[in-house]
Write a protein that holds these residues in place. Structure first.
Motif, short mmCIF file in Angstrom:
data_model
loop_
_atom_site.label_atom_id
_atom_site.label_comp_id
_atom_site.label_asym_id
_atom_site.label_seq_id
_atom_site.Cartn_x
_atom_site.Cartn_y
_atom_site.Cartn_z
N ARG A 51 0.82 -1.21 0.00
CA ARG A 51 0.00 0.00 0.00
C ARG A 51 0.86 1.26 0.00
O ARG A 51 0.53 2.25 -0.67
CB ARG A 51 -0.94 0.00 1.20
N ALA A 52 1.95 1.24 0.74
CA ALA A 52 2.84 2.40 0.75
C ALA A 52 3.45 2.62 -0.63
O ALA A 52 3.55 3.76 -1.10
CB ALA A 52 3.94 2.21 1.80
N ALA A 58 1.63 6.85 -6.80
CA ALA A 58 0.60 7.82 -7.19
C ALA A 58 1.10 9.24 -6.94
O ALA A 58 0.84 10.15 -7.74
CB ALA A 58 -0.69 7.56 -6.41
N GLU A 59 1.81 9.46 -5.86
CA GLU A 59 2.37 10.78 -5.56
C GLU A 59 3.38 11.20 -6.62
O GLU A 59 3.40 12.35 -7.04
CB GLU A 59 3.05 10.78 -4.18
N LYS A 61 3.42 10.28 -9.73
CA LYS A 61 2.71 10.58 -10.97
C LYS A 61 2.00 11.93 -10.88
O LYS A 61 1.88 12.64 -11.87
CB LYS A 61 1.69 9.49 -11.28
N ALA A 62 1.53 12.29 -9.69
CA ALA A 62 0.75 13.51 -9.50
C ALA A 62 1.61 14.76 -9.51
O ALA A 62 1.17 15.82 -9.96
CB ALA A 62 -0.04 13.43 -8.20
N SER A 63 2.82 14.69 -9.01
CA SER A 63 3.67 15.88 -8.94
C SER A 63 4.97 15.62 -9.68
O SER A 63 5.56 14.55 -9.55
CB SER A 63 3.94 16.25 -7.49
N PRO A 64 5.45 16.61 -10.43
CA PRO A 64 6.70 16.43 -11.17
C PRO A 64 7.89 16.38 -10.21
O PRO A 64 7.83 16.92 -9.09
CB PRO A 64 6.77 17.65 -12.07
N VAL A 65 8.93 15.76 -10.64
CA VAL A 65 10.15 15.67 -9.85
C VAL A 65 10.82 17.03 -9.82
O VAL A 65 10.80 17.77 -10.81
CB VAL A 65 11.10 14.61 -10.47
#
Length: 78
Positions: A51-52, A58-59, A61-65
């Motif tokens: 789950r982690a 998901a995190e 994918k949601a925010s760029p590096v």
């Protein structure tokens, strides 16, 4: 299993009598049972890690590096 040329698994190795095939089978079944129980004990930990990993994937994918941009930039003239 022991070497096939040993009659019914009753040879000697290093001066010690080898266990019979029935004894070896019983021993291996006990080891298998013990390992199965140990695996079940770790199941909640594996589930938490799974789950982690999903959460952090998901995190990502949601925010760029940091240091990268998702939008192309115009070239600068020098």
């Amino acid at each position: 299993m022991r070497q096939a040329d040993e009659p019914a698994g009753r040879g000697t190795r290093g001066g010690h009598a080898l266990e019979s095939r029935d004894e070896e089978l019983a021993r291996l079944r006990a080891v298998n049972n013990r390992l199965g129980k140990a695996g079940k004990e770790w199941e909640p930990e594996r589930e938490n890690l799974r789950r982690a990993a999903q959460y952090f994937a998901a995190e990502m994918k949601a925010s760029p590096v940091a240091g990268t941009s998702s939008a192309p930039t115009a070239p600068t003239s020098a």
